[in-house]
Design a protein around this motif. Structure first.
Motif, mmCIF file in Angstrom:
data_model
loop_
_atom_site.group_PDB
_atom_site.id
_atom_site.type_symbol
_atom_site.label_atom_id
_atom_site.label_comp_id
_atom_site.label_asym_id
_atom_site.label_seq_id
_atom_site.Cartn_x
_atom_site.Cartn_y
_atom_site.Cartn_z
ATOM 1 N N LEU A 21 57.246 16.857 25.936
ATOM 2 C CA LEU A 21 56.849 17.259 24.579
ATOM 3 C C LEU A 21 57.675 18.441 24.093
ATOM 4 C CD1 LEU A 21 52.952 16.981 24.633
ATOM 5 C CD2 LEU A 21 54.648 15.301 23.902
ATOM 6 N N LYS A 22 58.055 19.313 24.996
ATOM 7 C CA LYS A 22 58.900 20.460 24.633
ATOM 8 C C LYS A 22 60.229 19.972 24.066
ATOM 9 C CE LYS A 22 60.510 22.834 28.036
ATOM 10 N NZ LYS A 22 60.575 23.744 29.210
ATOM 11 N N ASP A 23 60.792 18.941 24.678
ATOM 12 C CA ASP A 23 62.045 18.371 24.180
ATOM 13 C C ASP A 23 61.828 17.607 22.883
ATOM 14 O OD1 ASP A 23 63.230 19.432 26.408
ATOM 15 O OD2 ASP A 23 63.323 17.533 27.509
ATOM 16 N N LEU A 24 60.724 16.856 22.806
ATOM 17 C CA LEU A 24 60.449 16.030 21.639
ATOM 18 C C LEU A 24 60.184 16.878 20.395
ATOM 19 C CD1 LEU A 24 60.001 13.115 20.624
ATOM 20 C CD2 LEU A 24 57.587 13.389 21.202
ATOM 21 N N ILE A 25 59.360 17.919 20.545
ATOM 22 C CA ILE A 25 59.021 18.788 19.411
ATOM 23 C C ILE A 25 60.163 19.749 19.103
ATOM 24 C CG2 ILE A 25 57.360 20.488 18.531
ATOM 25 C CD1 ILE A 25 56.195 17.703 18.821
ATOM 26 N N GLY A 26 60.933 20.108 20.127
ATOM 27 C CA GLY A 26 62.068 21.000 19.925
ATOM 28 C C GLY A 26 61.753 22.464 20.089
ATOM 29 N N LYS A 27 60.610 22.785 20.700
ATOM 30 C CA LYS A 27 60.246 24.189 20.915
ATOM 31 C C LYS A 27 59.192 24.266 22.016
ATOM 32 C CE LYS A 27 58.847 24.271 16.601
ATOM 33 N NZ LYS A 27 58.320 24.729 15.284
ATOM 34 N N GLU A 28 59.016 25.466 22.573
ATOM 35 C CA GLU A 28 58.025 25.670 23.625
ATOM 36 C C GLU A 28 56.673 26.062 23.071
ATOM 37 O OE1 GLU A 28 59.446 28.518 26.400
ATOM 38 O OE2 GLU A 28 61.109 27.262 27.115
ATOM 39 N N SER A 29 56.655 26.677 21.881
ATOM 40 C CA SER A 29 55.385 27.115 21.302
ATOM 41 C C SER A 29 55.521 27.184 19.788
ATOM 42 C CB SER A 29 54.976 28.486 21.853
ATOM 43 O OG SER A 29 55.932 29.475 21.480
ATOM 44 N N ASP A 30 54.377 27.254 19.119
ATOM 45 C CA ASP A 30 54.369 27.273 17.670
ATOM 46 C C ASP A 30 53.117 28.005 17.194
ATOM 47 O OD1 ASP A 30 55.265 26.717 15.110
ATOM 48 O OD2 ASP A 30 54.379 24.711 15.035
ATOM 49 N N ALA A 31 53.249 28.810 16.157
ATOM 50 C CA ALA A 31 52.103 29.439 15.505
ATOM 51 C C ALA A 31 51.676 28.536 14.352
ATOM 52 C CB ALA A 31 52.456 30.831 15.003
ATOM 53 N N LEU A 32 50.442 28.074 14.374
ATOM 54 C CA LEU A 32 49.978 27.080 13.404
ATOM 55 C C LEU A 32 48.764 27.608 12.653
ATOM 56 C CD1 LEU A 32 50.269 24.164 12.330
ATOM 57 C CD2 LEU A 32 48.774 23.428 14.204
ATOM 58 N N THR A 33 48.816 27.517 11.321
ATOM 59 C CA THR A 33 47.703 27.912 10.467
ATOM 60 C C THR A 33 46.956 26.668 10.012
ATOM 61 O OG1 THR A 33 48.888 29.884 9.694
ATOM 62 C CG2 THR A 33 47.024 29.125 8.365
ATOM 63 N N LEU A 34 45.636 26.661 10.212
ATOM 64 C CA LEU A 34 44.797 25.518 9.861
ATOM 65 C C LEU A 34 43.593 25.998 9.061
ATOM 66 C CD1 LEU A 34 44.698 23.832 13.392
ATOM 67 C CD2 LEU A 34 46.024 23.014 11.436
ATOM 68 N N ASN A 35 42.951 25.069 8.358
ATOM 69 C CA ASN A 35 41.720 25.409 7.665
ATOM 70 C C ASN A 35 40.598 25.635 8.671
ATOM 71 O OD1 ASN A 35 42.890 25.185 5.136
ATOM 72 N ND2 ASN A 35 42.316 23.030 4.905
ATOM 73 N N GLU A 36 39.687 26.544 8.336
ATOM 74 C CA GLU A 36 38.544 26.802 9.196
ATOM 75 C C GLU A 36 37.780 25.497 9.435
ATOM 76 O OE1 GLU A 36 35.581 30.564 9.430
ATOM 77 O OE2 GLU A 36 35.360 29.333 7.635
ATOM 78 N N GLY A 37 37.345 25.282 10.661
ATOM 79 C CA GLY A 37 36.661 24.046 11.002
ATOM 80 C C GLY A 37 37.577 22.967 11.547
ATOM 81 N N ALA A 38 38.868 23.264 11.629
ATOM 82 C CA ALA A 38 39.820 22.293 12.161
ATOM 83 C C ALA A 38 39.503 21.988 13.625
ATOM 84 C CB ALA A 38 41.237 22.832 12.032
ATOM 85 N N THR A 39 39.912 20.809 14.050
ATOM 86 C CA THR A 39 39.649 20.356 15.416
ATOM 87 C C THR A 39 40.958 20.093 16.155
ATOM 88 O OG1 THR A 39 39.607 18.020 14.799
ATOM 89 C CG2 THR A 39 37.524 19.248 14.636
ATOM 90 N N VAL A 40 40.833 19.745 17.418
ATOM 91 C CA VAL A 40 42.006 19.349 18.200
ATOM 92 C C VAL A 40 42.735 18.205 17.511
ATOM 93 C CG1 VAL A 40 42.659 18.142 20.326
ATOM 94 C CG2 VAL A 40 41.225 20.182 20.450
ATOM 95 N N ASN A 41 41.980 17.282 16.943
ATOM 96 C CA ASN A 41 42.596 16.148 16.254
ATOM 97 C C ASN A 41 43.462 16.606 15.089
ATOM 98 O OD1 ASN A 41 42.909 13.268 16.110
ATOM 99 N ND2 ASN A 41 41.663 13.309 14.256
ATOM 100 N N SER A 42 43.088 17.700 14.428
ATOM 101 C CA SER A 42 43.890 18.250 13.321
ATOM 102 C C SER A 42 45.266 18.672 13.824
ATOM 103 C CB SER A 42 43.179 19.454 12.689
ATOM 104 O OG SER A 42 41.863 19.142 12.297
ATOM 105 N N VAL A 43 45.304 19.253 15.006
ATOM 106 C CA VAL A 43 46.576 19.684 15.600
ATOM 107 C C VAL A 43 47.441 18.472 15.913
ATOM 108 C CG1 VAL A 43 47.647 20.900 17.539
ATOM 109 C CG2 VAL A 43 45.520 21.764 16.539
ATOM 110 N N ILE A 44 46.839 17.470 16.540
ATOM 111 C CA ILE A 44 47.593 16.276 16.899
ATOM 112 C C ILE A 44 48.167 15.611 15.655
ATOM 113 C CG2 ILE A 44 47.405 13.963 17.890
ATOM 114 C CD1 ILE A 44 45.278 15.100 19.785
#
Length: 261
Positions: A21-44
């Motif tokens: 996944l590190k190769d596929l996404i192109g990075k080791e980590s990411d800072a992500l802003t989501l709406n309150e109430g977001a779930t794991v599925n929102s990230v995916i």
């Protein structure tokens, strides 16, 4: 009187990527802003939209939230650490075998230097043991006919230690063994070097054999450690064994198991 629009509240999380996944996404980590109430599925879904090739991998992925396996409906909170985990290939807990007055040794460990099998064996075995089973995973020189040059191992280290510790505790509870030790090496490993060591001590050989086999098989399926294979003709992330159904991202519910037990 004009009604003021309601401002949507947001949360910020850190997302970690490992293995392929590190190769596929192109990075080791990411800072992500989501709406309150977001779930794991929102990230995916967010990363599926960014990287459509991820979609085919989703059924085999596991996700952790703050180093615990989590299902797709798990609600996220500000500051959470979320890790997307492809199928795996591959504080410390004190061993119970220390005599009174002796300094406790770690039962599980992740190292970057060569594994000293004899030192771990001598530390674990005791006069009351009738059997000690030693398993070593060794870097071989080929995979399916392709000549291997060397391997690289990486891990989600904090979570991997917790999972390894949980495996050792479970083995002690479910098999008639006295003690167990697990050591895994990370980084570059050459042909013939030991990548993982499991030592199990018990009064009788059957329990030691059974526990050793269970430990390595379960470790290979559940502990977040990945292997990159360097061949003469290319480099690939090893195809991992699928996570158990209850630990996959699509399983739906957050694991209630403690991170370490």
């Amino acid at each position: 009187m004009r009604t003021q629009p309601v401002k949507t509240r947001t949360i910020q999380i850190e997302v970690l990527f490992f293995g392929m996944l590190k190769d596929l996404i192109g990075k080791e980590s990411d800072a992500l802003t989501l709406n309150e109430g977001a779930t794991v599925n929102s990230v995916i879904k967010h990363y599926q939209q960014q990287t459509p090739r991820l979609t085919g991998l989703v059924p085999s992925l596991a996700v952790s939230v703050n180093q615990e396996y989590a299902g797709s409906t798990t609600t996220l909170h500000d500051g959470d650490e979320v890790a997307l985990l492809p199928p795996v290939s591959g504080g410390l807990r004190a061993t119970q075998s220390s005599a009174p007055g002796e300094e406790a040794e770690p039962r599980v460990a992740i190292v970057r230097e060569g594994i000293d099998t004899n030192a771990v064996l001598e530390r674990v075995k005791r006069p009351e043991d009738g059997a000690v089973v030693v398993f070593e995973g060794i870097v071989r020189d080929n995979t399916l006919g392709r000549r291997t040059l060397y391997l690289d191992y990486e891990a989600y280290e904090e979570m991997a230690l917790k999972q390894m510790d949980a495996l050792a505790e479970r083995a002690l509870a479910e098999f008639k063994i006295r003690d167990a030790a697990i050591v895994h090496r990370l980084g570059r490993l050459e042909i013939g070097e030991t990548s993982v060591l499991i030592v199990v001590a018990s009064a009788h050989r059957a329990a030691a054999f059974d526990a050793s086999r269970w430990l390595i098989d379960t470790l290979k399926r559940t502990v977040p450690i990945w292997k990159k294979e360097h061949f003469e003709d290319g480099i690939v992330w090893a195809d991992g064994e699928p996570f158990p159904e209850e630990e996959r991202a699509t399983s739906g519910t957050h694991s209630e198991r403690p991170a370490s037990k």
